[in-house]
Structure formats: C-alpha cells, structure tokens
Scaffold this motif. Structure first.
Motif, short mmCIF file in Angstrom:
data_model
loop_
_atom_site.label_atom_id
_atom_site.label_comp_id
_atom_site.label_asym_id
_atom_site.label_seq_id
_atom_site.Cartn_x
_atom_site.Cartn_y
_atom_site.Cartn_z
N ASP A 2 62.72 13.11 119.68
CA ASP A 2 62.14 14.44 119.65
C ASP A 2 61.11 14.52 118.53
OD1 ASP A 2 61.65 17.05 120.37
OD2 ASP A 2 63.36 17.87 119.26
N VAL A 3 60.09 15.34 118.74
CA VAL A 3 59.12 15.62 117.68
C VAL A 3 59.67 16.77 116.87
CG1 VAL A 3 56.75 16.30 117.15
CG2 VAL A 3 57.20 14.80 119.10
N LEU A 4 59.91 16.54 115.60
CA LEU A 4 60.56 17.54 114.77
C LEU A 4 59.58 18.56 114.20
CD1 LEU A 4 63.09 15.29 112.82
CD2 LEU A 4 63.19 16.18 115.15
N GLY A 5 58.29 18.23 114.20
CA GLY A 5 57.33 19.20 113.70
C GLY A 5 55.95 18.61 113.54
N ILE A 6 54.97 19.51 113.41
CA ILE A 6 53.56 19.15 113.19
C ILE A 6 53.06 20.02 112.05
CG2 ILE A 6 51.24 19.08 114.17
CD1 ILE A 6 52.57 18.94 116.96
N TRP A 7 52.47 19.39 111.06
CA TRP A 7 51.94 20.12 109.90
C TRP A 7 50.49 19.70 109.68
CZ3 TRP A 7 56.64 17.97 110.47
CH2 TRP A 7 57.78 18.77 110.25
N ILE A 8 49.60 20.65 109.46
CA ILE A 8 48.20 20.34 109.18
C ILE A 8 47.95 20.51 107.69
CG2 ILE A 8 45.80 20.85 109.74
CD1 ILE A 8 47.49 19.94 112.13
N GLY A 9 47.41 19.46 107.05
CA GLY A 9 47.13 19.52 105.63
C GLY A 9 45.89 18.72 105.28
N GLU A 10 45.64 18.62 104.00
CA GLU A 10 44.50 17.83 103.55
C GLU A 10 44.81 16.36 103.79
OE1 GLU A 10 41.83 19.35 102.72
OE2 GLU A 10 42.77 21.33 102.75
N ASN A 11 43.92 15.48 103.36
CA ASN A 11 44.14 14.04 103.57
C ASN A 11 45.54 13.65 103.13
OD1 ASN A 11 41.75 13.28 104.78
ND2 ASN A 11 40.69 13.00 102.84
N GLU A 12 46.11 12.71 103.86
CA GLU A 12 47.52 12.34 103.69
C GLU A 12 47.87 12.04 102.24
OE1 GLU A 12 50.82 9.46 105.89
OE2 GLU A 12 48.68 9.03 106.07
N SER A 13 48.99 12.62 101.80
CA SER A 13 49.45 12.41 100.43
C SER A 13 50.97 12.47 100.38
CB SER A 13 48.87 13.46 99.48
OG SER A 13 49.42 14.74 99.76
N ALA A 14 51.54 11.77 99.40
CA ALA A 14 52.99 11.78 99.24
C ALA A 14 53.48 13.19 98.86
CB ALA A 14 53.39 10.78 98.17
N LYS A 15 52.66 13.93 98.15
CA LYS A 15 53.04 15.29 97.74
C LYS A 15 53.23 16.18 98.96
CE LYS A 15 51.53 19.17 94.84
NZ LYS A 15 50.46 19.67 93.94
N PHE A 16 52.32 16.07 99.93
CA PHE A 16 52.47 16.89 101.13
C PHE A 16 53.69 16.45 101.92
CE2 PHE A 16 51.78 18.78 105.21
CZ PHE A 16 51.02 19.91 104.97
N TRP A 17 53.91 15.12 101.99
CA TRP A 17 55.09 14.62 102.70
C TRP A 17 56.37 15.16 102.06
CZ3 TRP A 17 55.47 13.33 107.36
CH2 TRP A 17 54.51 12.57 108.02
N LEU A 18 56.37 15.33 100.77
CA LEU A 18 57.54 15.89 100.09
C LEU A 18 57.82 17.31 100.59
CD1 LEU A 18 59.75 15.62 97.95
CD2 LEU A 18 58.09 16.43 96.25
N SER A 19 56.77 18.10 100.77
CA SER A 19 56.95 19.46 101.28
C SER A 19 57.46 19.44 102.72
CB SER A 19 55.64 20.25 101.18
OG SER A 19 54.66 19.75 102.08
N VAL A 20 56.99 18.47 103.52
CA VAL A 20 57.47 18.32 104.90
C VAL A 20 58.96 17.99 104.91
CG1 VAL A 20 57.33 16.87 106.97
CG2 VAL A 20 55.23 17.67 105.88
N LEU A 21 59.36 17.04 104.09
CA LEU A 21 60.77 16.65 104.03
C LEU A 21 61.65 17.80 103.55
CD1 LEU A 21 60.14 13.12 102.53
CD2 LEU A 21 61.19 13.57 104.76
N ASN A 22 61.16 18.57 102.61
CA ASN A 22 61.92 19.75 102.15
C ASN A 22 62.07 20.77 103.26
OD1 ASN A 22 62.69 19.21 99.45
ND2 ASN A 22 60.58 19.52 98.76
N GLU A 23 61.04 20.90 104.09
CA GLU A 23 61.13 21.83 105.21
C GLU A 23 62.16 21.35 106.23
OE1 GLU A 23 58.35 23.52 108.80
OE2 GLU A 23 57.47 23.46 106.80
N LEU A 24 62.19 20.04 106.48
CA LEU A 24 63.21 19.50 107.39
C LEU A 24 64.61 19.83 106.88
CD1 LEU A 24 61.80 15.94 108.26
CD2 LEU A 24 61.66 18.02 109.63
N LYS A 25 64.78 19.70 105.59
CA LYS A 25 66.09 19.99 104.99
C LYS A 25 66.43 21.47 105.17
CE LYS A 25 67.68 17.67 101.60
NZ LYS A 25 67.95 17.00 100.30
N SER A 26 65.45 22.35 104.99
CA SER A 26 65.70 23.79 105.13
C SER A 26 66.00 24.16 106.57
CB SER A 26 64.49 24.59 104.63
OG SER A 26 63.37 24.44 105.50
#
Length: 406
Positions: free
Chosen positions: A199-223
C-alpha cells in the motif's frame, strides 16, 4: 420510460429533414431545450396553482412572468432556456437547480482523463469533440479541486500498527512557485504489512529531497498509528539512516544495492564500467555476509589502487548494505533494492510525463493521487512466498510480530 416507435422516429426524421449527424445533434438540442422548458413551465404552474406566464413572450429579465434566460450545457450542446425566477425564496426549482449550468455528468470523465495525465487543454478538446461542450481549463481545475477533501482524508487515514517492510523514496518535478519554476520532491512511502499486502502510505510535496523532511514524514507515520517497522529500504541519501533511527530505532535499515553500484560508477572511467560492474556482482550475489566480505576483499585487490573511493564507499556503508544477508532468499529479493517503489514511480512517470511544469503543488498532488489510486487497484495479491517469509519473521522478531498476527 416509454420507447419511441419506429413510426415516430421516421416522422421525426422527416419533419426535421435529418440528413447528417450534425442535423441530428441540432434537432436533439432543440428537443432537449423544448422538453426542459415544458418541465419548467409545469413545475411553476404546480407551484403557483395556475398558468401565470407567457411562454411566447420571454425576455432576458421579466419580473411579470418570472423568467430569466439561462444557458444550460447538455450533451447535445449549449441550449438557452427560460428559467422561472425565485420569488422571494418561495420557489425552489427542482428540474434545474439554482446556479446549475450543466446536465451532463462530465466530472467523472474529467477526473478519469486527468488521472491518465491528459492536460486540461486536451481534456477540453476531448469534451468539445465528443459532446460539443466548451469546458475551460479553469472549470476542469475546479472539478479536480473537488478531490482535495478526498486526498486529505486519504493522507490522514489511520495506518497499520506494524509494517514488515517500508520503502522510502522521492521523485522530482518542476513546479511554479512565486513566479519561478523550482524543483520539488514528491516524497513517497510504500509499505508491506504483516498480511503481505502493499500500500502507498502517503505522498508529501516538499523542497529538494532532504533527511530533515524525511524525518517529518516518519513522524507523521508514527502519529497515524505506525508503531513499528521491521525493515526500511532506502537509497543512499545522506542523513537518511539517522532520521529513521530517530523515529524507529529498532528498524533494520537496508540501503539499496543498485544505488550503491550507481554511486560507485561515478568514480569509474567509462572504459572500465563493464569490468567493475562484473567484479561487484559476486559481492551482493554471495550466499552469506562472510562470503560477500571475501568478494569485497578480492575486489579491493583488483581495483582498489585504481578506484580507492569505490572500495571506501562500500566499506563505509557495509553495515546497511549487508542487512539483507540476515534474511531468507525470498525476503532478500524484496529488500536488497528499492525496485518495488521505483516500479511504482515508473507508473507515475507514465502519467506525469506530459506535464513538464506543474502550476502549483496542489495540481501535482492531485495528479499523483489519482495515478496512485489507479496503480493500487492492481495491488490485490500478497507478496509472493509471503507465508514462508512471515514464518521466518516471527522467528526473527517474536515480540514485535507474533501478537499482531491474526
């Protein structure tokens, strides 16, 4: 509904002198307008209790007979009809609602075409050719905007408590922002749950790929309810592993071997591409991690002096490149590369290839969402050999898996 007899059809054709499809469309348009008008007149008669209007003397805005002119889009083209006006909110039209401008169910067609990457201009041309409708790009955008609440609901839906494997990767698009064209990353997460379903768990649009943005994605998965991930599969983005460990410290991290090979070839001259690629293959094709390390030593003996950066990169990333050696062959084939999520990305690219630049983040999100819904419709089967994989995962992670097995 009473069917029209052949005799009635023949009479209709003769009376209207129908000789072409254009003649038929024009006649049906007139018939449609006349029928709608009679229904409106009857509706108003019923409301007022008597005929208090003159259908032969219609004006643009006549308060005496309570009519105004209205252009109504039908499947036979645009027709103009006289619509009874609201009289101090006493009369609520049922046949043609207030502010209604069409009777054709074109929205599903617009959304279906948009989901296949058809541009708004081409959608308009298609509807014009098929139905004779003049549909502006703005109207098409307004129709697809109705998806936004659905997208938000999908993006915020609760997720499984545990995922066996989660793939994280981003694809890049050009989007207009404040009058400029900028690169944006669409962050994607695909999970395999304990039932072996993708399953696709989500789609997020952000600036150029960064570990910082991925951290926010992972936190959202947890929430959204994801308490544990057994294995994460990622590319070699700097800081990615740290972001994962911060949210899911127990998760095994598997870096994509194919990405590692591509990165290695950056340091290799073109004439040595094939030889170096062939020399790397025994490393990741080895049966065990010990055997793979022996192959890595042999690679260093052969190519280490000429390409020391290649060897250094493999050794620096080894702990997370070699994760798949801990698992059975059936699982190794799934996790040693990010091919699963890249296959999903290829399907998205087929849809978005006609759009070199997206006008907004929102327009990009709408198209990716619709394409994702089409892709996931086909994800009905469990991952191959999942029963065997799951039985071994229970042994590897008894405390983290067994209590969630149904």
């Amino acid at each position: 509904m009473t069917k029209v007899s052949k005799e009635q059809l023949r009479k209709f054709i003769k009376e209207n002198n129908l000789k072409s499809t254009e003649d038929v469309q024009a006649a049906l348009r007139d018939l449609f307008a006349g029928t709608m008008q009679e229904m409106l007149e009857a509706e108003l008669d019923t409301h007022l209790g008597y005929a208090k209007h003159d259908t032969k003397n219609k004006t643009t805005d006549n308060s005496r007979n309570g009519h105004s002119r209205k252009t109504l889009t039908s499947e036979y083209g645009d027709v103009e009809i006289a619509v009874p006006q609201d009289r101090k909110n006493e009369f609520e039209p049922e046949i043609v609602k207030k502010n209604q401008t069409n009777t054709v169910g074109i929205e599903k067609q617009v959304v279906a075409l948009y989901a296949r990457g058809v541009s708004t201009r081409d959608i308009g041309a298609h509807l014009q050719q098929l139905y004779g409708l003049d549909v502006s790009p703005t109207l098409i955008s307004n129709i697809t905007d109705k998806l936004i609440p659905l997208i938000k609901e999908w993006q915020n839906r609760p997720l499984q408590t545990v995922y066996a494997v989660v793939f994280l990767d981003a694809i890049h698009f050009k989007v207009k922002q404040e009058g400029q064209v900028v690169n944006k990353a669409a962050y994607m997460v695909v999970g395999i749950d304990l039932d072996g379903k993708k399953d696709v768990l989500g789609i997020w649009i952000g600036e150029n790929e960064s570990a910082k943005f991925w951290l926010s994605v992972l936190n959202e998965l947890k929430s959204r309810g994801v308490e544990d991930i057994l294995i994460t599969c990622v590319d070699n983005l700097k800081g990615f592993s740290e972001a994962i460990s911060a949210c899911y410290p127990k998760a095994d991290i598997q870096k994509c071997v194919v990405h590692q090979i591509r990165n290695s070839l950056k340091y290799v001259s073109y004439k040595d591409y094939k030889s170096v690629t062939a020399a790397l293959k025994p490393i990741y094709k080895a049966n065990t991690e010990d055997a793979a390390l022996v192959e890595l030593d042999m690679f260093e003996e052969t190519w280490g002096k000429k390409y020391p950066l290649v060897v250094r990169s493999w050794r620096a990333n080894w702990d997370e490149l070699a994760t798949f050696f801990r698992y059975p062959p059936e699982m190794r084939r799934i996790i040693y590369t990010t091919n699963l999520i890249e296959g999903y990305h290829r399907q998205l690219r087929k849809v978005t290839k006609g759009k070199s630049i997206f006008p907004t983040d929102e327009s990009l999100t709408k198209m990716l969402y619709l394409a994702t819904m089409e892709v996931t419709k086909r994800w009905t089967m469990r991952v191959q050999h999942w029963g065997q994989i799951l039985s071994q995962l229970i042994i590897y992670f008894p405390d983290r898996v067994e209590k969630y097995i149904r």
